[in-house]
Design a protein around this motif. Sequence first.
Motif, PDB file in Angstrom:
ATOM      1  N   ARG A 124     -60.855 -20.134  31.320  1.00 40.34           N
ATOM      2  CA  ARG A 124     -60.479 -21.511  31.618  1.00 40.34           C
ATOM      3  C   ARG A 124     -59.748 -21.623  32.957  1.00 40.34           C
ATOM      4  NH1 ARG A 124     -56.365 -20.265  27.967  1.00 40.34           N
ATOM      5  NH2 ARG A 124     -57.742 -20.776  26.251  1.00 40.34           N
ATOM      6  N   HIS A 125     -59.130 -20.527  33.402  1.00 42.53           N
ATOM      7  CA  HIS A 125     -58.356 -20.594  34.638  1.00 42.53           C
ATOM      8  C   HIS A 125     -59.221 -20.659  35.892  1.00 42.53           C
ATOM      9  CE1 HIS A 125     -54.555 -20.246  32.639  1.00 42.53           C
ATOM     10  NE2 HIS A 125     -54.953 -19.166  32.000  1.00 42.53           N
ATOM     11  N   ILE A 126     -60.517 -20.410  35.763  1.00 37.49           N
ATOM     12  CA  ILE A 126     -61.379 -20.581  36.935  1.00 37.49           C
ATOM     13  C   ILE A 126     -62.167 -21.879  36.864  1.00 37.49           C
ATOM     14  CG2 ILE A 126     -61.554 -18.129  37.460  1.00 37.49           C
ATOM     15  CD1 ILE A 126     -64.242 -18.054  36.091  1.00 37.49           C
ATOM     16  N   GLU A 127     -61.893 -22.706  35.847  1.00 37.09           N
ATOM     17  CA  GLU A 127     -62.593 -23.983  35.736  1.00 37.09           C
ATOM     18  C   GLU A 127     -62.249 -24.913  36.898  1.00 37.09           C
ATOM     19  OE1 GLU A 127     -62.337 -25.973  31.996  1.00 37.09           O
ATOM     20  OE2 GLU A 127     -62.525 -24.119  30.861  1.00 37.09           O
ATOM     21  N   ARG A 128     -61.026 -24.810  37.419  1.00 44.49           N
ATOM     22  CA  ARG A 128     -60.609 -25.700  38.500  1.00 44.49           C
ATOM     23  C   ARG A 128     -60.935 -25.137  39.891  1.00 44.49           C
ATOM     24  NH1 ARG A 128     -57.229 -29.486  36.107  1.00 44.49           N
ATOM     25  NH2 ARG A 128     -56.002 -28.773  34.328  1.00 44.49           N
ATOM     26  N   THR A 129     -61.332 -23.876  39.967  1.00 39.34           N
ATOM     27  CA  THR A 129     -61.592 -23.279  41.271  1.00 39.34           C
ATOM     28  C   THR A 129     -62.830 -23.891  41.910  1.00 39.34           C
ATOM     29  OG1 THR A 129     -62.864 -21.485  40.264  1.00 39.34           O
ATOM     30  CG2 THR A 129     -60.526 -21.083  40.643  1.00 39.34           C
ATOM     31  N   ARG A 130     -62.847 -23.867  43.225  1.00 40.23           N
ATOM     32  CA  ARG A 130     -63.987 -24.415  43.960  1.00 40.23           C
ATOM     33  C   ARG A 130     -64.959 -23.325  44.370  1.00 40.23           C
ATOM     34  NH1 ARG A 130     -61.119 -27.172  48.682  1.00 40.23           N
ATOM     35  NH2 ARG A 130     -63.186 -27.978  49.180  1.00 40.23           N
ATOM     36  N   VAL A 131     -64.458 -22.110  44.518  1.00 42.11           N
ATOM     37  CA  VAL A 131     -65.286 -20.979  44.936  1.00 42.11           C
ATOM     38  C   VAL A 131     -64.926 -19.776  44.076  1.00 42.11           C
ATOM     39  CG1 VAL A 131     -65.850 -19.386  46.822  1.00 42.11           C
ATOM     40  CG2 VAL A 131     -65.454 -21.802  47.318  1.00 42.11           C
ATOM     41  N   LEU A 132     -65.941 -19.000  43.674  1.00 43.14           N
ATOM     42  CA  LEU A 132     -65.718 -17.763  42.937  1.00 43.14           C
ATOM     43  C   LEU A 132     -66.012 -16.578  43.851  1.00 43.14           C
ATOM     44  CD1 LEU A 132     -67.391 -18.586  39.487  1.00 43.14           C
ATOM     45  CD2 LEU A 132     -64.977 -18.780  40.135  1.00 43.14           C
ATOM     46  N   LEU A 133     -65.065 -15.645  43.910  1.00 44.40           N
ATOM     47  CA  LEU A 133     -65.258 -14.405  44.645  1.00 44.40           C
ATOM     48  C   LEU A 133     -65.560 -13.311  43.629  1.00 44.40           C
ATOM     49  CD1 LEU A 133     -65.203 -12.567  47.071  1.00 44.40           C
ATOM     50  CD2 LEU A 133     -62.701 -12.553  46.966  1.00 44.40           C
ATOM     51  N   HIS A 134     -66.814 -12.867  43.600  1.00 45.32           N
ATOM     52  CA  HIS A 134     -67.269 -11.879  42.622  1.00 45.32           C
ATOM     53  C   HIS A 134     -67.117 -10.489  43.226  1.00 45.32           C
ATOM     54  CE1 HIS A 134     -70.593 -10.660  39.547  1.00 45.32           C
ATOM     55  NE2 HIS A 134     -69.569  -9.834  39.559  1.00 45.32           N
ATOM     56  N   LEU A 135     -66.190  -9.717  42.663  1.00 44.73           N
ATOM     57  CA  LEU A 135     -65.888  -8.382  43.168  1.00 44.73           C
ATOM     58  C   LEU A 135     -66.593  -7.339  42.308  1.00 44.73           C
ATOM     59  CD1 LEU A 135     -64.073  -7.789  45.604  1.00 44.73           C
ATOM     60  CD2 LEU A 135     -62.269  -7.122  44.007  1.00 44.73           C
ATOM     61  N   ILE A 136     -67.282  -6.393  42.974  1.00 49.06           N
ATOM     62  CA  ILE A 136     -68.039  -5.356  42.268  1.00 49.06           C
ATOM     63  C   ILE A 136     -67.593  -3.991  42.770  1.00 49.06           C
ATOM     64  CG2 ILE A 136     -70.354  -4.430  41.821  1.00 49.06           C
ATOM     65  CD1 ILE A 136     -71.402  -7.287  42.385  1.00 49.06           C
ATOM     66  N   ASP A 137     -67.362  -3.078  41.852  1.00 48.84           N
ATOM     67  CA  ASP A 137     -66.920  -1.720  42.176  1.00 48.84           C
ATOM     68  C   ASP A 137     -68.134  -0.876  42.589  1.00 48.84           C
ATOM     69  OD1 ASP A 137     -65.904   0.823  42.292  1.00 48.84           O
ATOM     70  OD2 ASP A 137     -65.105   0.851  40.251  1.00 48.84           O
ATOM     71  N   ALA A 138     -68.140  -0.424  43.848  1.00 47.07           N
ATOM     72  CA  ALA A 138     -69.270   0.371  44.352  1.00 47.07           C
ATOM     73  C   ALA A 138     -69.315   1.772  43.753  1.00 47.07           C
ATOM     74  CB  ALA A 138     -69.192   0.471  45.874  1.00 47.07           C
ATOM     75  N   THR A 139     -68.206   2.233  43.149  1.00 54.96           N
ATOM     76  CA  THR A 139     -68.163   3.607  42.619  1.00 54.96           C
ATOM     77  C   THR A 139     -68.623   3.700  41.171  1.00 54.96           C
ATOM     78  OG1 THR A 139     -65.861   3.424  41.840  1.00 54.96           O
ATOM     79  CG2 THR A 139     -66.202   4.080  44.139  1.00 54.96           C
ATOM     80  N   GLN A 140     -68.845   2.559  40.505  1.00 48.80           N
ATOM     81  CA  GLN A 140     -69.232   2.635  39.101  1.00 48.80           C
ATOM     82  C   GLN A 140     -70.692   3.052  38.964  1.00 48.80           C
ATOM     83  OE1 GLN A 140     -69.087  -1.270  37.143  1.00 48.80           O
ATOM     84  NE2 GLN A 140     -69.222  -2.188  39.173  1.00 48.80           N
ATOM     85  N   GLU A 141     -71.071   3.378  37.745  1.00 45.49           N
ATOM     86  CA  GLU A 141     -72.390   3.960  37.501  1.00 45.49           C
ATOM     87  C   GLU A 141     -73.522   3.006  37.847  1.00 45.49           C
ATOM     88  OE1 GLU A 141     -74.908   5.961  33.785  1.00 45.49           O
ATOM     89  OE2 GLU A 141     -72.752   5.574  33.625  1.00 45.49           O
ATOM     90  N   VAL A 173     -67.612   5.888  48.679  1.00 43.18           N
ATOM     91  CA  VAL A 173     -69.020   6.263  48.525  1.00 43.18           C
ATOM     92  C   VAL A 173     -69.645   6.383  49.911  1.00 43.18           C
ATOM     93  CG1 VAL A 173     -69.264   5.195  46.255  1.00 43.18           C
ATOM     94  CG2 VAL A 173     -69.751   3.857  48.308  1.00 43.18           C
ATOM     95  N   SER A 174     -70.809   6.990  49.976  1.00 42.06           N
ATOM     96  CA  SER A 174     -71.481   7.171  51.263  1.00 42.06           C
ATOM     97  C   SER A 174     -72.054   5.845  51.755  1.00 42.06           C
ATOM     98  CB  SER A 174     -72.606   8.190  51.118  1.00 42.06           C
ATOM     99  OG  SER A 174     -73.634   7.676  50.278  1.00 42.06           O
ATOM    100  N   PRO A 175     -72.162   5.704  53.090  1.00 42.86           N
ATOM    101  CA  PRO A 175     -72.740   4.456  53.625  1.00 42.86           C
ATOM    102  C   PRO A 175     -74.142   4.189  53.102  1.00 42.86           C
ATOM    103  CG  PRO A 175     -71.647   5.697  55.364  1.00 42.86           C
ATOM    104  CD  PRO A 175     -71.653   6.580  54.156  1.00 42.86           C
ATOM    105  N   GLU A 176     -74.958   5.238  52.965  1.00 46.91           N
ATOM    106  CA  GLU A 176     -76.317   5.047  52.458  1.00 46.91           C
ATOM    107  C   GLU A 176     -76.307   4.459  51.050  1.00 46.91           C
ATOM    108  OE1 GLU A 176     -75.112   7.880  53.584  1.00 46.91           O
ATOM    109  OE2 GLU A 176     -76.106   8.101  55.538  1.00 46.91           O
ATOM    110  N   SER A 177     -75.365   4.933  50.237  1.00 46.60           N
ATOM    111  CA  SER A 177     -75.283   4.477  48.850  1.00 46.60           C
ATOM    112  C   SER A 177     -74.873   3.019  48.763  1.00 46.60           C
ATOM    113  CB  SER A 177     -74.298   5.352  48.075  1.00 46.60           C
ATOM    114  OG  SER A 177     -74.171   4.887  46.745  1.00 46.60           O
ATOM    115  N   TYR A 178     -73.778   2.634  49.435  1.00 46.80           N
ATOM    116  CA  TYR A 178     -73.328   1.250  49.289  1.00 46.80           C
ATOM    117  C   TYR A 178     -74.240   0.275  50.019  1.00 46.80           C
ATOM    118  CZ  TYR A 178     -70.702   1.264  53.802  1.00 46.80           C
ATOM    119  OH  TYR A 178     -70.311   1.312  55.118  1.00 46.80           O
TER     120      TYR A 178
END
Length: 334
Positions: A233-250, A285-290
Amino acid sequence: MQFIDQAEIQVEAGNGGDGIVAFRREKYVPAGGPAGGNGGRGGSVILEAVENLQTLLDFRYNHRFKAEDGGRGGPSNRTGAAGSDRIIQVPCGTTVYDIETEEQIGDLVSPGQTIVIAQGGKGGLGNQHFLSNRNRAPEYALPGLPGEQRQLRLELKLLAEVGIIGLPNAGKSTLISAISAARPKVADYPFTTLVPNLGVVRKPSGDGTVFADIPGLIAGAASGAGLGHDFLRHIERTRVLLHLIDATQEDPIAAYQTIQQELQAYGRGLSSRPQIVALNKVDAVSPESYEAIATQLKRLSKSPVFTISAVARVGLEPLLQEIWQTLDMLVVTS
C-alpha cells in the motif's frame, strides 16, 4: 520508534443537550409565557493531518475517542453550551475507512487537512418553540439527538514520489542510504528491512524528492506471503517505481518477472505505474555477465536498464537523471 501503519479506532460524537420546559417569572409580567431554552449541540469528532507524526503507534494504546456532550437548555430562553469537538491528529497520508461498510471516508494528505468523521447530535428544542395560538403554555420539550458512533480503520500510506521495489537483498536500503541522508539497517540476509524507509534526494535544482524503500517482495506477496502484502500500500501514492534487481543472484530475469506478477496481482494500478529498472551489484560480476542480463531485461521491460552498484556508488548519477526526467514528464502530462 515503532512503525505502525494500520489501526482500528472507535469514535463517538457528543449527544445534543436536552431542551427544557420553563416559564417566565418576572415582576410586572403577569402572563410570562414559555421560556425554555434549546439544548446545545454535541461536539463532533474530527481527524486532522499533521506533519510531526510518522506512524499510527498512538492508536495501538488509545483507540476510543469521544467528543463532549452538549449542555442542557436554560430558563429565559438560554441555549445550552455546545460540546467541544474532539480533534484527533494523524500522520499525513492517512486513509480512513468505515469498518462496517468498508467505505472510504476520507484521505488526509496535506498538513492541516481535516475531516469530520462523527457528527455531533443536535440539541433538543425547549418549550418556547411549541408556543402557538392553540397552546399558549406548552409543557413539553424535546431531548437532544445522539451523536454518531463509528468503527474506523486507519491506514497510513507513505507520501513518496519514488518507490524502490525488488526482492529481498536486492540492495534497496543500500541504495537509499547512498543517495539520501536516510540510514536504514543494511545486512547480508533477507528481510533486513521490516518497515518502509523514507529518504529525501536532492535534485540539481535544489528541490527534494521523497524516495520510499519498501520491504522486499517475494512470490505470493500480494496474497500475504512474506512482508510484501502489508507494505504494498505504501507504493500506491508513488508516481514512479524504481525496480532494483540483484545481478549476483541465480536468475535475475525470474526475479524481475516475480515482482511484475506481484504488482499485477495486487492491482490498484501498480503494474501500469511508470517503472525504471536498475541492475544492482554489477561490481560483483563480470561485465559480460551483467551486460547479457541487462540486454534480456531491456527486451522484457521495453525500457532502458541501468547498471549500478549502490555500495560502490557506481552509475547512480545517470539513474537519478532518468528519474528526474520521468517525474518532469509526468508533471507536464498531468
